[in-house]
Design a protein around this motif. Structure first.
Motif, short mmCIF file in Angstrom:
data_model
loop_
_atom_site.label_atom_id
_atom_site.label_comp_id
_atom_site.label_asym_id
_atom_site.label_seq_id
_atom_site.Cartn_x
_atom_site.Cartn_y
_atom_site.Cartn_z
N LEU A 1 -16.17 16.61 -10.04
CA LEU A 1 -16.86 15.77 -11.01
C LEU A 1 -16.04 15.69 -12.30
O LEU A 1 -15.82 14.61 -12.85
N LEU A 2 -15.58 16.86 -12.77
CA LEU A 2 -14.80 16.89 -14.01
C LEU A 2 -13.52 16.07 -13.87
O LEU A 2 -13.07 15.45 -14.83
N VAL B 1 -20.46 8.62 -11.91
CA VAL B 1 -19.06 8.91 -12.25
C VAL B 1 -18.14 8.97 -11.05
O VAL B 1 -17.04 8.44 -11.08
N SER C 1 -13.14 13.44 -12.09
CA SER C 1 -13.34 12.02 -11.82
C SER C 1 -13.73 11.23 -13.07
O SER C 1 -13.89 10.02 -13.02
N VAL C 2 -13.86 11.93 -14.21
CA VAL C 2 -14.27 11.23 -15.42
C VAL C 2 -13.06 10.68 -16.16
O VAL C 2 -12.17 11.44 -16.51
N ALA D 1 -15.10 6.37 -10.42
CA ALA D 1 -13.70 6.74 -10.23
C ALA D 1 -13.12 5.98 -9.04
O ALA D 1 -12.01 5.45 -9.11
#
Lengths: 320, 337, 310
Positions: B254-255, C185, B257-258, C189
């Motif tokens: 998640l981190l 998110v 993909s930001v 992406a």
């Protein structure tokens, strides 16, 4: 707000003009005229033509229309060909009768619709809702005139609970208590018959409003504040759902007009609806055009009323 | 030892779809302490909003199992009237979309006043009005005397959310639940609202549960973070640890993909596959396993539980020890494990 | 020679009022916007709600009427897109924000994607189907899904369908209006990476409209910041993020949450400083109506809306 009302009222003017032309032209297109069927076959056709010429019936339609509108604007609808009295006189008492019948019908219809709509919406998909929805389907499917005939037969003739024709018992002094009660008594059955059948629209509208409002986010907010279920219903759901119903009111009037034509004839109630049908069968053009015009004006006013009510109750519109 | 304000034990919130119940929140345990901001992060469908609604007792059609202890009282077992004494009073909630969450036909003042009235029926009308004005000032609404009689649609998005906040804090709740409070707002308004929530937190000394999908908001606001995936918490840590040394593969993915305005990266990390829908949640083994197929199955536990790996840092499943991104070098993997 | 050139674009919407519903004023949604865009690059248009960024994009492609100004594409004027030659209309396509509402739920994927093909190219059923399958493969969806309906796809997949539709006619320029704002998110992406990929593959030029500065910085070579229908600043990503000059840009950049919790206090202080500066110097940066001034160059690439000196 005032601007809105004014603008909305101005829009009515072209509507009224179009309406009056339409009514006038349609009446002209109807076969026959006030003389047909009234004079014997031995009358000289030339004499008939003379009368027609004299009455101005051979003038171009726009001239006739001009005369007609000019008269109406001065409160003169012309004379009834049949009864030989001014149309306004003929309409006078009947319009009052129709008005009270409409008021009674509206009151009864809301008395039925609001509790049923609320129950149906609040407990949607329960047996109560299904029962009420079933009722409104029947109301939707049943032709008003058949239902009215059944009501008249059952409560008027068989059980003899209600009078079967007229708007008041003859011989009573207008203005007395008995007179008013008799009036009320006479309009109860026709009003109830109409209300029972035509109320389905309001019931379903209210139900759907409530079901819709129930799912709005602000209902969750109200619960999150700690409002009890009954408060959530009364303060947030009901209040928000009843407002559009108030606006629906004007359109009810249009509905009533359609209904009154059947109802007044079936119940022998001397109102505008009865007069309209009579004037058609008698080819009484001045009466026919006058009643149709008044019905049309009532519908347009109903729509105007709806818009104005809506703009008063809904702050999102009120702003303009 | 921090004072526990909220103690959730084995909470399962399930929804009925056709004839079966499906758990949107699955056997979840979590605590919120006094005066802390606990952020719950996850993507749509992870169960974070279902969790927030469970805490507030706002689900009308869900099956709730387990305990939600607010200062020792079990919210999950409360009667409606008991619940209504707590909601709006001890527990306040801020919702995502302030436009739809406010009654469009009710004046702003009346809506805030309602919260006051519900929990203090003896308050006079004037006192209530004073209090509402006070609250409007507190949340930074200019010209409060004017706004009090306005309708929600007459206010801007930021002002509406301030009204929502005024409503939520009217009775000084000890626990504030903010469900995506800034998602519907512009970025400059977002920062103002976040600053406001922070300021109020310090003033009121209350705990905040912040539900969000926005890692930037988490980094700005949270003291502790719980990361949710598929109805479960996969990692809990204090905010610095979570951002500096995240362990669970989902957190790390998640981190990565930001896209971030403050760092350079050319390609964003993409998590393979799609977020499973409620009916298709994997109920066996590691729920994130299917999204990292290049990690050997033996790396996962059969019945993964949250385990403490450092004080205050919990991770679910053993797969984190063996996880690396497909394009990462092997050495890096060793360093991490 | 720039590929897309927008010159003093204005889009004004009439405000109706009064008893007769006359036009009593105008909402200046876009009020004198100029920018140019190089082939193969991505230009970011940033602003908050009501800034006019979406209207600008829609005006270029002809979805909003242009009040005045000029739009040049590849050397030809396309100011009135609806009247423009069909090849210009083919060459510019749009991707919309919400993949949930921008796809007709009653149509199958094959019908959605082939819609532009049907409008511009005469293909047989068979050819059409083949093209759609190729396009779906290109956007990473299985070719078998052509007979499915939009609701059978996830948000990211739907946005890919939207992209497939946009690239069906092999356009040269794509206007992407908040293409990832409605997505999670991880899905975001996916879509962003994919957009970058096809940009290289098909030599696409993007006009990328977004409120999300993180996404903008990731995607764009050049950035324009809009506020109330006007430009406040324009420059490279470097210029805007590292050296913002206009107070509005500063405030916007300061408002982006930092992903590093250690910088939290620092960031909060910075925001407060900027807020103070904003309040103090507001009149230096905006005219009496609260609108931005004309752009003045501060370097080769960097333009800032400042009052004219003197």
């Amino acid at each position: 707000m005032w601007k809105f009302t004014l603008r909305r009222t101005l829009i009515m003017i072209p509507q009224l003009i179009v309406l009056s032309i339409l009514i006038f032209v349609l009446a002209q297109l109807m076969p026959g005229d006030a003389l047909s069927g009234q004079v014997g076959p031995d009358v000289d056709p030339k004499r008939l033509d003379e009368i027609r010429e004299q009455m101005g019936w051979n003038d171009p339609w726009h001239e006739q229309y001009g005369r007609w509108v000019g008269g109406i604007l001065q409160g003169d609808f012309g004379d009834s060909y049949r009864f030989k009295i001014p149309v306004s006189e003929l309409i006078g008492q009947r319009i009052v009768n129709s008005f009270w019948l409409s008021v009674a019908t509206l009151i009864l219809s809301y008395l039925i619709a609001i509790p049923l709509g609320i129950t149906s919406g609040r407990y949607n998909d329960s047996w109560r809702d299904q029962l009420i929805t079933g009722y409104s389907y029947i109301g939707f499917a049943t032709p008003l005139f058949i239902f009215a005939l059944v009501m008249l037969w059952l409560f008027g003739f068989t059980l003899q609970w209600f009078p079967t024709s007229g708007s008041v018992t003859p011989g009573l002094e207008p203005g007395t208590f008995e007179y008013v009660m008799s009036k009320l008594y006479h309009l109860l059955l026709p009003a109830l018959s109409t209300a029972l059948i035509t109320t389905y629209g309001t019931i379903q509208y209210l139900r759907n409003e409530i079901v819709d409002t129930k799912q709005k986010d602000f209902i969750i907010t109200a619960r999150a504040k700690g409002a009890s279920e009954s408060r959530v219903y009364n303060r947030h759901i009901l209040r928000n759902s009843l407002l559009p119903i108030a606006a629906f009111f004007g359109f009810e009037i249009t509905n009533l007009i359609g209904g009154s034509i059947f109802i007044e004839n079936i119940f022998g109630y001397p109102g505008m609806g009865q007069l309209l049908v009579e004037s058609i069968t008698l080819r009484d053009y001045t009466v026919l055009t006058a009643t149709t015009l008044l019905f049309g004006v009532a519908s347009i006013l109903g729509a105007l009323l709806s818009d104005i009510i809506l703009s008063i109750v809904d702050p999102r519109i009120r702003i303009k | 030892m921090a004072e526990k304000l909220l103690d959730i034990k084995n909470l399962t919130t399930s929804f009925r779809i056709k004839d079966d119940y499906h758990a949107a929140v699955d056997n979840l345990s979590l605590t919120v302490n006094k005066n802390e901001v606990l952020a719950i992060v996850g993507e749509s469908g992870c169960g974070k909003s279902a969790l927030a609604f469970s805490i507030m007792g706002l689900h009308t059609r869900a099956k709730i199992e387990g305990d939600i202890l607010y200062k020792g009282n079990n919210i999950a077992k409360m009667s409606p009237s008991e619940l209504n004494k707590v909601r709006g009073n001890d527990l306040g909630m801020i919702f995502q979309d302030p436009l739809t969450s406010l009654n469009p036909l009710m004046e702003v003042g009346e809506q805030i006043g309602e919260t006051l009235y519900l929990h203090n029926k003896n308050m006079s009308k004037n006192a209530r009005r004073e209090k509402v004005l006070d609250l409007l000032n507190k949340v930074g609404i200019p010209r409060a005397e004017h706004v009090i009689n306005q309708f929600p649609h007459e206010l801007s998005g930021g002002m509406r959310q301030r009204v929502m906040i005024a409503m939520a804090i009217a009775n000084k709740p000890e626990l504030l639940i903010a469900d995506e409070p800034t998602t519907a707002l512009d970025v400059t308004i977002q920062s103002q609202i976040l600053d406001l929530i922070n300021k109020l937190k310090d003033e009121m000394d209350s705990g905040i549960v912040l539900i969000t999908h926005d890692l930037g908001v988490v980094a700005e606001m949270a003291d502790r973070v719980a990361v949710m995936y598929a109805g479960q918490i996969v990692e809990v840590a204090d905010v610095k640890t979570l951002f500096e040394s995240p362990l669970h593969p989902y957190t790390r993915s998640l981190l990565n993909s930001v896209p971030n305005a403050n760092t350079e990266q050319d390609e964003l990390h993409v998590i393979q596959g799609i977020v499973p829908s409620l009916q298709n949640l994997p109920r066996e083994g590691c729920r994130f396993g299917a999204r990292i197929p290049w990690i050997d199955e033996s790396a996962h536990e059969k019945h993964p539980e949250l385990k403490e790996v450092a004080p205050g840092h919990q991770v679910r499943c053993t797969c984190y020890k063996h996880f690396s991104f497909p394009d990462e070098s092997k050495e890096e993997q060793h360093v991490l494990s | 020679m720039s590929y897309l050139e927008v010159n003093d674009l204005k889009v004004h919407f009439p405000i109706k009022g009064g008893v007769f519903g006359r036009t009593v004023g105008h909402i200046k949604a876009v009020d004198g916007v100029s920018f140019s865009l190089e082939k193969g690059k991505t230009y970011g248009l940033v602003g908050e709600s009501g800034s006019g960024k979406t209207t600008t994009g829609r005006a270029i492609i002809g979805l909003n009427n242009i009040t005045s100004g000029k739009v040049m594409f590849d050397g030809k004027e396309i100011t009135n897109m609806r009247r423009a030659k069909s090849d210009a209309r083919k060459n510019i396509q749009m991707i919309f924000q919400d993949p949930y509402s921008s796809l007709n739920p009653k149509k199958r994927v094959v019908d959605i994607v082939s819609e532009p093909l049907r409008n511009f190219e005469n293909l047989t059923r068979k050819e059409e189907r083949k093209r759609v399958q190729e396009l779906l493969e290109l956007v990473g969806l299985s070719p078998e899904s052509i007979l499915k309906y939009p609701h059978e796809f996830s948000g990211g997949q739907r946005q890919r369908i939207g992209i497939a539709r946009a690239i069906a006619l092999k356009p040269k320029l794509i206007i992407a209006d908040e293409p990832v704002s409605a997505l999670d998110v991880s899905v975001q992406a996916q879509v962003l990476n994919f957009m970058k990929e096809i940009q290289k593959e098909l030599d696409l030029t993007y006009l990328f409209i977004s409120h999300d500065l993180g996404v903008i910085k990731h995607m764009c070579d050049e950035i324009g910041i809009m506020y109330k229908g006007r430009y406040v600043e324009e420059g490279t990503a470097e210029d805007i993020f590292n050296d913002p000059q206009h107070i509005y840009t500063k405030r916007l950049v300061a408002a982006i949450p930092d992903i590093d919790p250690n910088k939290r206090e620092e960031k909060r202080k910075f925001r407060e400083e900027v807020k103070v500066e904003y309040d103090q110097s507001y009149n230096d940066y905006f005219d009496e109506e609260g609108l931005a001034y004309k752009l003045q160059p501060v370097s080769d690439t960097h333009l800032v809306a400042l009052p004219e000196k003197g």
